[in-house]
Design an enzyme around this catalytic site. Structure first.
Site, PDB file in Angstrom:
ATOM      1  N   ASP A   1    -107.264 -35.150  74.317  1.00  0.00           N
ATOM      2  CA  ASP A   1    -107.556 -33.711  74.184  1.00  0.00           C
ATOM      3  C   ASP A   1    -108.732 -33.324  75.079  1.00  0.00           C
ATOM      4  OD1 ASP A   1    -105.560 -33.387  72.261  1.00  0.00           O
ATOM      5  OD2 ASP A   1    -106.808 -32.070  71.023  1.00  0.00           O
TER       6      ASP A   1
ATOM      7  N   LYS B   1    -114.877 -49.567  70.740  1.00  0.00           N
ATOM      8  CA  LYS B   1    -116.172 -49.422  70.058  1.00  0.00           C
ATOM      9  C   LYS B   1    -116.588 -50.817  69.606  1.00  0.00           C
ATOM     10  CE  LYS B   1    -119.557 -46.943  68.308  1.00  0.00           C
ATOM     11  NZ  LYS B   1    -120.569 -46.303  69.187  1.00  0.00           N
TER      12      LYS B   1
ATOM     13  N   TYR C   1    -104.040 -45.003  62.278  1.00  0.00           N
ATOM     14  CA  TYR C   1    -102.946 -44.081  61.978  1.00  0.00           C
ATOM     15  C   TYR C   1    -101.930 -44.712  61.037  1.00  0.00           C
ATOM     16  CZ  TYR C   1    -103.855 -40.282  65.303  1.00  0.00           C
ATOM     17  OH  TYR C   1    -104.365 -39.195  65.959  1.00  0.00           O
TER      18      TYR C   1
ATOM     19  N   ASP D   1    -106.065 -40.382  71.017  1.00  0.00           N
ATOM     20  CA  ASP D   1    -105.788 -39.027  70.537  1.00  0.00           C
ATOM     21  C   ASP D   1    -106.942 -38.103  70.912  1.00  0.00           C
ATOM     22  OD1 ASP D   1    -104.574 -36.917  69.043  1.00  0.00           O
ATOM     23  OD2 ASP D   1    -106.022 -37.317  67.448  1.00  0.00           O
TER      24      ASP D   1
ATOM     25  N   ASP E   1    -117.991 -43.675  72.841  1.00  0.00           N
ATOM     26  CA  ASP E   1    -118.942 -42.550  72.865  1.00  0.00           C
ATOM     27  C   ASP E   1    -119.388 -42.272  74.302  1.00  0.00           C
ATOM     28  OD1 ASP E   1    -120.155 -45.047  72.736  1.00  0.00           O
ATOM     29  OD2 ASP E   1    -121.787 -44.436  71.411  1.00  0.00           O
TER      30      ASP E   1
HETATM   31  C1  IPM Z   1    -101.030 -35.880  69.247  1.00  0.00           C
HETATM   32  C2  IPM Z   1    -101.232 -35.157  67.961  1.00  0.00           C
HETATM   33  C3  IPM Z   1    -100.738 -36.026  66.813  1.00  0.00           C
HETATM   34  C4  IPM Z   1    -101.533 -37.296  66.827  1.00  0.00           C
HETATM   35  C5  IPM Z   1    -100.802 -35.351  65.423  1.00  0.00           C
HETATM   36  C6  IPM Z   1    -100.086 -34.026  65.397  1.00  0.00           C
HETATM   37  C7  IPM Z   1    -100.295 -36.254  64.350  1.00  0.00           C
HETATM   38  O1  IPM Z   1    -102.552 -34.793  67.801  1.00  0.00           O
HETATM   39  O2  IPM Z   1     -99.871 -36.232  69.562  1.00  0.00           O
HETATM   40  O3  IPM Z   1    -102.001 -36.075  69.953  1.00  0.00           O
HETATM   41  O4  IPM Z   1    -102.637 -37.354  66.295  1.00  0.00           O
HETATM   42  O5  IPM Z   1    -101.046 -38.278  67.401  1.00  0.00           O
HETATM   43 MG    MG Z   2    -103.769 -35.167  69.523  1.00  0.00          MG
END
Ligand code: IPM
Ligand code: MG
Length: 357
Positions: free
Chosen positions: A251, A191, A142, A247, A223
């Protein structure tokens, strides 16, 4: 007590869900005798529209001067065409960096009341899960060098991942400390079969593990981890991982809780001022429709009370109120599945009503 809170409402559903959390915080303040003073600052697309940049200096200064910061979400199709360094998302990375928020705590647990919303098989759901993802937040790909160049096949873009020993050590220590306070199990995700940064990461995890003999630590390739999260999420207690893997996996973890609209997060620097935000995005498609689930932001406010202000019972009162409304069958559209869906405001009102009893 008196606490100053910077508000970064941002874009899309950001303003609606932050307003919900503010209403909940005010109710908590009233009940327990605290004064929360809110100051809004521009961030993301809203800041681009207003002053031509995603993260104005005033926002950074205001956040640094606040006792804590609550953020909604940034981004939307309107600003998608902008160059990378002017995009709304850049502001999020910028504020994380400016505030030194290298720790990102993302708890993902299955609420008994939401079991039916979990997309996993019944026998897996029956086991439940309660995971704390500790994501490194100010390093890795990042923040590495990136750009465009003329490569072997012509036009080429690149992003680089690098991690220093210092950056890995400090996040791994946070993860071990976190595990110590929970079920004492830590999975470090990397990884290491391909990436040099992961090999350094793994080496440091092993070194630090020796200082925490009471914590059961293991490594897992990313993975495999993506697979294990849906195959057997109950095996995880604390997960520690890099910025990018964290990240992606958070999710995935949010989806198995039923909805990404449920997951709060705390971004911390090791000092007291942190930034609290839902893990979901700005959902521009439902902005202004009243369909947004405010729970992730309300629970982020609960995390703020706990981590930033050590207001344990106040924080718990929010968590309990959320539990109660879910148990009572109240749902926003994302978790309604056939049931009547409450609007953002109605769900917030219901949580506030529970708080006041
Ligand atoms: C998160 C989001 C952010 C990230 C984006 C919006 C830059 O996806 O906070 O998880 O990737 O960190
Ligand atoms: Mg995110």
């Amino acid at each position: 007590m008196r606490y100053t809170i910077g508000l970064l409402k941002g874009d899309g559903i950001g303003p609606e869900i932050v307003d919900s959390a503010v209403r909940v915080l005010k109710a908590v303040g009233k009940k327990y005798g605290h004064e929360f003073i809110f100051t809004p600052y521009l961030i993301g697309g809203a800041a681009i529209d207003e002053c031509g940049m995603p993260l104005p200096e005033e926002t950074v200064k205001g956040c640094l001067a606040s006792d804590s910061v609550l953020l909604g979400a940034v981004g939307g199709p309107k600003w998608d065409g902008l160059p990378g360094n002017l995009r709304p998302e850049k502001a999020l990375l910028g504020i994380r960096e400016a505030m030194g928020l290298f720790i990102n705590l993302r708890p993902a647990k299955l609420y008994p009341a939401l079991k039916a919303e979990c997309p996993l098989r019944e026998d897996i759901v029956a086991q439940g899960f309660d995971i704390m993802i500790v994501r490194e937040l100010t390093g890795g790909i990042y923040f590495g060098e990136r750009g465009y160049r003329n490569g072997k096949y012509g036009e080429e873009a690149y992003d680089t991942e690098s991690y220093s020993r210092m950056e890995i050590e400090r996040i791994v220590r946070v993860a071990f400390e976190t595990a110590r306070k929970r079920r004492k199990k830590l999975t470090s995700i990397d990884k290491a079969n391909v990436l040099e940064t992961s090999r350094l990461w793994r080496k440091i995890v092993h070194e630090i593990a020796a200082e925490y003999p009471d914590v059961e630590a293991s490594d897992m390739l990313v993975d495999n981890a993506a697979m294990q999260l849906v195959r057997n999420p109950a095996q995880f207690d604390v997960i520690v991982t890099s910025n990018m893997f964290g990240d992606i996996l958070s999710d995935e973890a949010s989806q198995i809780t039923g909805s990404i609209g449920m997951l709060p997060s705390a971004s911390l620097s090791g000092g007291s001022c942190g930034l609290y935000e839902p893990i979901h995005g700005s959902a521009p498609d439902i902005a202004g429709t009243g369909k947004a689930n405010p729970i992730a932001t309300i629970l982020s406010a609960a995390m703020m009370l706990l981590y930033a202000f050590s207001l344990n019972k106040e924080s718990e009162s929010i968590v309990n109120a959320v539990d109660k409304v879910l148990e009572a069958g109240l749902r926003t559209a994302d978790i309604a599945r056939g049931k009547v869906a409450l609007s953002t405001d109605e769900m917030t009102d219901a949580i506030i009503r529970e708080l006041s009893v």
